[in-house]
Design a protein around this motif. Sequence first.
Motif, mmCIF file in Angstrom:
data_model
loop_
_atom_site.group_PDB
_atom_site.id
_atom_site.type_symbol
_atom_site.label_atom_id
_atom_site.label_comp_id
_atom_site.label_asym_id
_atom_site.label_seq_id
_atom_site.Cartn_x
_atom_site.Cartn_y
_atom_site.Cartn_z
ATOM 1 N N THR A 2 163.683 96.877 37.686
ATOM 2 C CA THR A 2 164.353 98.009 38.309
ATOM 3 C C THR A 2 164.244 97.902 39.820
ATOM 4 O O THR A 2 163.140 97.764 40.359
ATOM 5 C CB THR A 2 163.722 99.333 37.851
ATOM 6 O OG1 THR A 2 163.829 99.433 36.428
ATOM 7 C CG2 THR A 2 164.420 100.526 38.498
ATOM 8 N N ALA A 13 164.701 99.656 43.480
ATOM 9 C CA ALA A 13 164.747 100.988 44.081
ATOM 10 C C ALA A 13 164.631 100.890 45.592
ATOM 11 O O ALA A 13 163.985 99.984 46.123
ATOM 12 C CB ALA A 13 163.625 101.868 43.531
ATOM 13 N N THR A 14 165.271 101.835 46.291
ATOM 14 C CA THR A 14 165.115 101.978 47.737
ATOM 15 C C THR A 14 164.222 103.173 48.005
ATOM 16 O O THR A 14 164.334 104.206 47.341
ATOM 17 C CB THR A 14 166.469 102.168 48.422
ATOM 18 O OG1 THR A 14 167.208 103.212 47.763
ATOM 19 C CG2 THR A 14 167.293 100.882 48.367
ATOM 20 N N VAL A 71 161.166 107.465 46.637
ATOM 21 C CA VAL A 71 162.450 106.922 46.207
ATOM 22 C C VAL A 71 163.595 107.767 46.753
ATOM 23 O O VAL A 71 163.578 108.997 46.665
ATOM 24 C CB VAL A 71 162.530 106.873 44.663
ATOM 25 C CG1 VAL A 71 163.920 106.427 44.211
ATOM 26 C CG2 VAL A 71 161.471 105.920 44.113
ATOM 27 N N VAL A 72 164.584 107.104 47.350
ATOM 28 C CA VAL A 72 165.765 107.772 47.878
ATOM 29 C C VAL A 72 167.006 107.076 47.331
ATOM 30 O O VAL A 72 167.012 105.865 47.108
ATOM 31 C CB VAL A 72 165.784 107.763 49.415
ATOM 32 C CG1 VAL A 72 164.686 108.653 49.973
ATOM 33 C CG2 VAL A 72 165.649 106.345 49.962
ATOM 34 N N THR A 73 168.048 107.852 47.110
ATOM 35 C CA THR A 73 169.311 107.312 46.611
ATOM 36 C C THR A 73 170.197 106.999 47.805
ATOM 37 O O THR A 73 170.685 107.907 48.478
ATOM 38 C CB THR A 73 170.012 108.302 45.673
ATOM 39 O OG1 THR A 73 169.137 108.604 44.575
ATOM 40 C CG2 THR A 73 171.309 107.713 45.143
ATOM 41 N N GLY A 107 174.195 105.540 45.922
ATOM 42 C CA GLY A 107 174.754 106.286 44.805
ATOM 43 C C GLY A 107 174.291 105.686 43.483
ATOM 44 O O GLY A 107 173.373 104.870 43.431
ATOM 45 N N ALA A 108 174.922 106.089 42.410
ATOM 46 C CA ALA A 108 174.569 105.559 41.087
ATOM 47 C C ALA A 108 174.822 104.058 41.054
ATOM 48 O O ALA A 108 175.886 103.585 41.453
ATOM 49 C CB ALA A 108 175.376 106.257 40.005
ATOM 50 N N GLN A 109 173.820 103.298 40.602
ATOM 51 C CA GLN A 109 173.939 101.850 40.598
ATOM 52 C C GLN A 109 174.935 101.382 39.541
ATOM 53 O O GLN A 109 174.831 101.718 38.370
ATOM 54 C CB GLN A 109 172.577 101.202 40.343
ATOM 55 C CG GLN A 109 171.578 101.411 41.457
ATOM 56 C CD GLN A 109 170.265 100.679 41.212
ATOM 57 O OE1 GLN A 109 170.177 99.823 40.328
ATOM 58 N NE2 GLN A 109 169.242 100.997 41.997
ATOM 59 N N SER A 115 172.885 95.822 39.184
ATOM 60 C CA SER A 115 171.504 95.608 39.595
ATOM 61 C C SER A 115 171.023 94.294 38.993
ATOM 62 O O SER A 115 170.960 94.160 37.765
ATOM 63 C CB SER A 115 170.610 96.767 39.137
ATOM 64 O OG SER A 115 169.257 96.521 39.450
ATOM 65 N N GLY A 164 176.437 100.210 44.453
ATOM 66 C CA GLY A 164 176.880 101.496 43.943
ATOM 67 C C GLY A 164 178.126 101.928 44.678
ATOM 68 O O GLY A 164 178.661 101.203 45.526
#
Length: 291
Positions: A234, A236-237, A243-245, A248-250, A253, A279
Amino acid sequence: MNRSFTLLRSIAPLSFCLLAACNASTTASTDSATTDYETFNSTANTTSTLGGAAVKLRENPDVVTVSSSSGTLDHSTGATVLDDGTYRLEDQDGFGFDTLLTDGISVLIATPTRGFSDSYSYARVYTQGYLVGTTPYSATGVFGIVTSDADIPTSGSATYTGEAVGNYSDGTTDYDLDDGSSTVVANFGTGTVNVTMEGFEAVNRSNGNTEDVGFNQVTITGMSIDGNQFDGGTIATLADGTVVTIIGAQSQSDAIGRFFGLDSDGVPDEVGGVGYIEGADGSVTTIFLAD
């Protein structure tokens, strides 16, 4: 969306749309005999098996893929073969100026160069451009003298520290993620790898300014070891550990890493790989290399 793949400023581009990852602590054990591994700079009369991981952009239409690579290095002549699954590069003379491979069609530039140190014995980060028919491709990744599957430990763990760089696009603006660090934890008992890349300086490619892009860390957790390769997991940023988006929705990946060389304890000496997420609001590409 508008895909950006101008990774990495730290590896200067060549010709058509080229793109532009320390010291391991271990508690691992292996059931196999230690194999001798030549370093990149060796001129011994032997051939080593190469392997790596690459992020590739096919243009018109733009499609990004992540793949493993394979090849060979004849240390006595320098002859190098590297196949990323889309293009097979064969350079019979080996590296020119210690950084350049070419077959007359494709050009590959490898570290040592700005952005990564020259302290790695078995692996290098690279950027490459080539044509398949009339379709241009850009690729960036890591390759090197891979650890034999038989030499991968079956228990214990190892922690590697090194460097990381990347690229972030919000769909309109491209940023280089410079001067990052990487920590890679390989648990050979559970067969998993976790990667933390942090401390990036986000530089706007259009004006050269360092800017706040909303994150300063990228993690890849739960990658699965299979021989000398690990993948999945997984991505993540994060901003200061939270964790921040960002994109947007991936919708995509992918991550692949490889183990390189072997140390005196019978544990892979170096590790490197790539990650890519996309995303609706952008994309992030990362490369890490550690020992």
